[in-house]
Write a protein that holds these residues in place. Structure first.
Motif, short mmCIF file in Angstrom:
data_model
loop_
_atom_site.label_atom_id
_atom_site.label_comp_id
_atom_site.label_asym_id
_atom_site.label_seq_id
_atom_site.Cartn_x
_atom_site.Cartn_y
_atom_site.Cartn_z
N HIS A 153 -11.73 126.67 21.80
CA HIS A 153 -11.43 127.27 23.11
C HIS A 153 -10.94 126.18 24.05
CE1 HIS A 153 -13.98 130.64 21.72
NE2 HIS A 153 -14.83 129.71 21.34
N SER A 154 -9.78 126.38 24.62
CA SER A 154 -9.26 125.40 25.58
C SER A 154 -9.71 125.69 27.00
CB SER A 154 -7.73 125.35 25.52
OG SER A 154 -7.19 126.64 25.71
N GLY A 155 -10.24 126.88 27.24
CA GLY A 155 -10.66 127.25 28.58
C GLY A 155 -12.17 127.26 28.77
N ARG A 156 -12.89 127.77 27.79
CA ARG A 156 -14.34 127.88 27.90
C ARG A 156 -15.00 126.51 27.94
NH1 ARG A 156 -17.44 131.19 23.31
NH2 ARG A 156 -15.93 132.77 23.97
N LYS A 157 -16.10 126.39 28.68
CA LYS A 157 -16.79 125.11 28.85
C LYS A 157 -18.10 125.04 28.07
CE LYS A 157 -13.70 123.54 31.71
NZ LYS A 157 -12.77 122.47 31.27
N ARG A 158 -18.40 126.05 27.30
CA ARG A 158 -19.68 126.08 26.59
C ARG A 158 -19.44 126.21 25.09
NH1 ARG A 158 -23.94 130.53 28.41
NH2 ARG A 158 -23.79 129.26 30.31
N ASP A 159 -20.28 125.52 24.31
CA ASP A 159 -20.20 125.60 22.85
C ASP A 159 -21.24 126.60 22.33
OD1 ASP A 159 -18.28 123.42 22.53
OD2 ASP A 159 -19.93 122.15 23.20
N ASN A 160 -20.93 127.18 21.19
CA ASN A 160 -21.86 128.10 20.54
C ASN A 160 -21.78 127.86 19.04
OD1 ASN A 160 -23.58 130.15 19.81
ND2 ASN A 160 -22.12 131.80 20.25
N LEU A 161 -22.66 127.01 18.53
CA LEU A 161 -22.61 126.59 17.13
C LEU A 161 -23.90 126.96 16.43
CD1 LEU A 161 -21.06 123.07 17.75
CD2 LEU A 161 -19.87 125.05 16.80
N ARG A 189 -24.16 120.85 13.58
CA ARG A 189 -24.55 119.92 14.64
C ARG A 189 -23.37 119.66 15.58
NH1 ARG A 189 -26.42 115.10 11.19
NH2 ARG A 189 -26.30 114.03 13.20
N ARG A 190 -23.62 119.82 16.87
CA ARG A 190 -22.58 119.68 17.88
C ARG A 190 -21.94 118.29 17.85
NH1 ARG A 190 -21.86 117.84 23.05
NH2 ARG A 190 -20.48 119.09 24.40
N GLU A 191 -22.77 117.25 17.71
CA GLU A 191 -22.23 115.89 17.75
C GLU A 191 -21.30 115.62 16.57
OE1 GLU A 191 -26.49 115.50 16.06
OE2 GLU A 191 -25.39 116.73 17.51
N VAL A 192 -21.57 116.26 15.43
CA VAL A 192 -20.70 116.09 14.26
C VAL A 192 -19.35 116.75 14.52
CG1 VAL A 192 -20.41 116.64 11.82
CG2 VAL A 192 -22.65 115.94 12.68
N VAL A 193 -19.38 117.95 15.09
CA VAL A 193 -18.14 118.67 15.40
C VAL A 193 -17.25 117.85 16.33
CG1 VAL A 193 -17.18 120.68 16.60
CG2 VAL A 193 -19.08 120.96 14.98
N TYR A 194 -17.84 117.27 17.37
CA TYR A 194 -17.03 116.53 18.34
C TYR A 194 -16.57 115.18 17.80
CZ TYR A 194 -17.30 120.06 21.84
OH TYR A 194 -17.11 121.24 22.51
N ASP A 195 -17.32 114.63 16.88
CA ASP A 195 -16.88 113.40 16.22
C ASP A 195 -15.64 113.69 15.37
OD1 ASP A 195 -17.14 110.64 15.58
OD2 ASP A 195 -18.00 111.20 13.65
N ILE A 196 -15.65 114.82 14.67
CA ILE A 196 -14.48 115.23 13.88
C ILE A 196 -13.29 115.53 14.80
CG2 ILE A 196 -13.57 117.00 12.32
CD1 ILE A 196 -16.55 117.42 11.44
N SER A 197 -13.57 116.21 15.90
CA SER A 197 -12.52 116.63 16.83
C SER A 197 -11.72 115.45 17.38
CB SER A 197 -13.15 117.42 17.98
OG SER A 197 -12.19 117.80 18.93
#
Length: 283
Positions: free
Chosen positions: A38-46, A50-58
């Motif tokens: 999502h380029s507009g939403r400010k909240r994650d729903n996973l 693990r959130r930190e793994v997703v953002y490391d990949i991103s």
């Protein structure tokens, strides 16, 4: 943009790290990772990720997005979930931000991540294509060579995850890699000469497991051996997903499926899937 990337089981393989991957045979599952960027939403729903793994990949791609997603299979069980996560995060982000990258472009980045992190050698190239994969030349989506087969029958796949395993812990020994290489090459040759299908691939996984001495290397539990013996007694076609402490059974009828479910349930809750014929895609 929401995407699906299938999980993947490898039945046998021959590692080729110097060529950037492996050759071998596996199959994609109709459960894996569903991910939406999502380029507009400010909240994650996973869920299950693990959130930190997703953002490391991103970080492999420019731009900022947030993610919603869920894992349909467990990680660290030889089910290709690291590759599915890499590919789903990067593919959904690329599409959402209009980065103009092809699935092969994204696949090369995801495959490179697998190699650098030691989480796999050939899942990503298979997960892009779907079906039963025969990996004939090691490498990522742009350099490897893969033949896609579709099941000859309407198989159901029953998975028994019997413990976690870090892939990189198994692949760090050169002696082990050498053993895998020779056994995997021979089995791939046999599979091709026999014009093999899913049943043969599953059966050959047990031969690979025995000849490479994986049972000792991975310290398989007593439940693993007991379940294998029970499935043999029932006449079930079963094998092992590489590299994981996971038994994979296939069935062709409702009666056979119920027998497998009841047998596996004595030891662990089974996960039931089909072969995914399409590979990574927008949903």
């Amino acid at each position: 943009m929401k995407v699906f990337v299938p999980g993947h089981v490898t039945f046998f393989f021959s590692p080729r790290p110097e060529e950037g991957g492996s050759i071998g045979v596996g199959a994609c599952l109709d459960k894996g990772v569903i991910m939406e960027a999502h380029s507009g939403r400010k909240r994650d729903n996973l869920s299950g990720i693990r959130r930190e793994v997703v953002y490391d990949i991103s970080k492999e791609l420019e731009g900022e997005v947030h993610f919603s997603g869920r894992a349909q299979l467990p990680f660290k069980h030889g089910l290709g979930m690291s590759g599915a996560l890499y590919l789903s995060v990067l593919l959904s982000k690329s599409i959402e931000l209009g980065l103009g990258k092809t699935i092969e472009d994204i696949g090369e980045i995801a495959h490179s991540l697998e190699l650098r992190r030691g989480t796999g050698l050939g899942d990503v190239i298979a997960q892009i294509r779907g079906g039963i994969d025969v990996r004939l030349k090691a490498g990522g989506p742009k350099t490897g060579k893969i033949e896609k087969l579709l099941p000859r029958k309407n198989y159901r796949v029953s998975i028994a995850p019997l413990g976690e395993l870090e892939t990189k812990e198994v692949l760090k020994s050169e002696k082990v890699l050498s053993r895998f290489r020779s056994v995997g090459e021979n089995l791939l040759r046999e599979f091709l000469e026999s014009e093999g299908d899913l049943e043969l691939a599953v059966e050959l996984s047990k031969y690979f497991f025995e000849k490479t001495k994986l049972g000792k290397l991975m310290e398989m539990s007593n439940e693993f051996h007991l379940l294998g013996d029970s499935l043999d007694e029932k006449g079930v076609t079963w094998g092992i997903s590489m590299l994981g402490k996971t038994i994979v059974s296939i069935s062709r009828s409702g009666i056979e499926r119920r027998v497998i479910r009841k047998t596996i349930s004595r030891y662990v809750k089974p996960i039931e899937c089909r072969i995914d014929p399409c590979g990574a895609r927008v949903i």
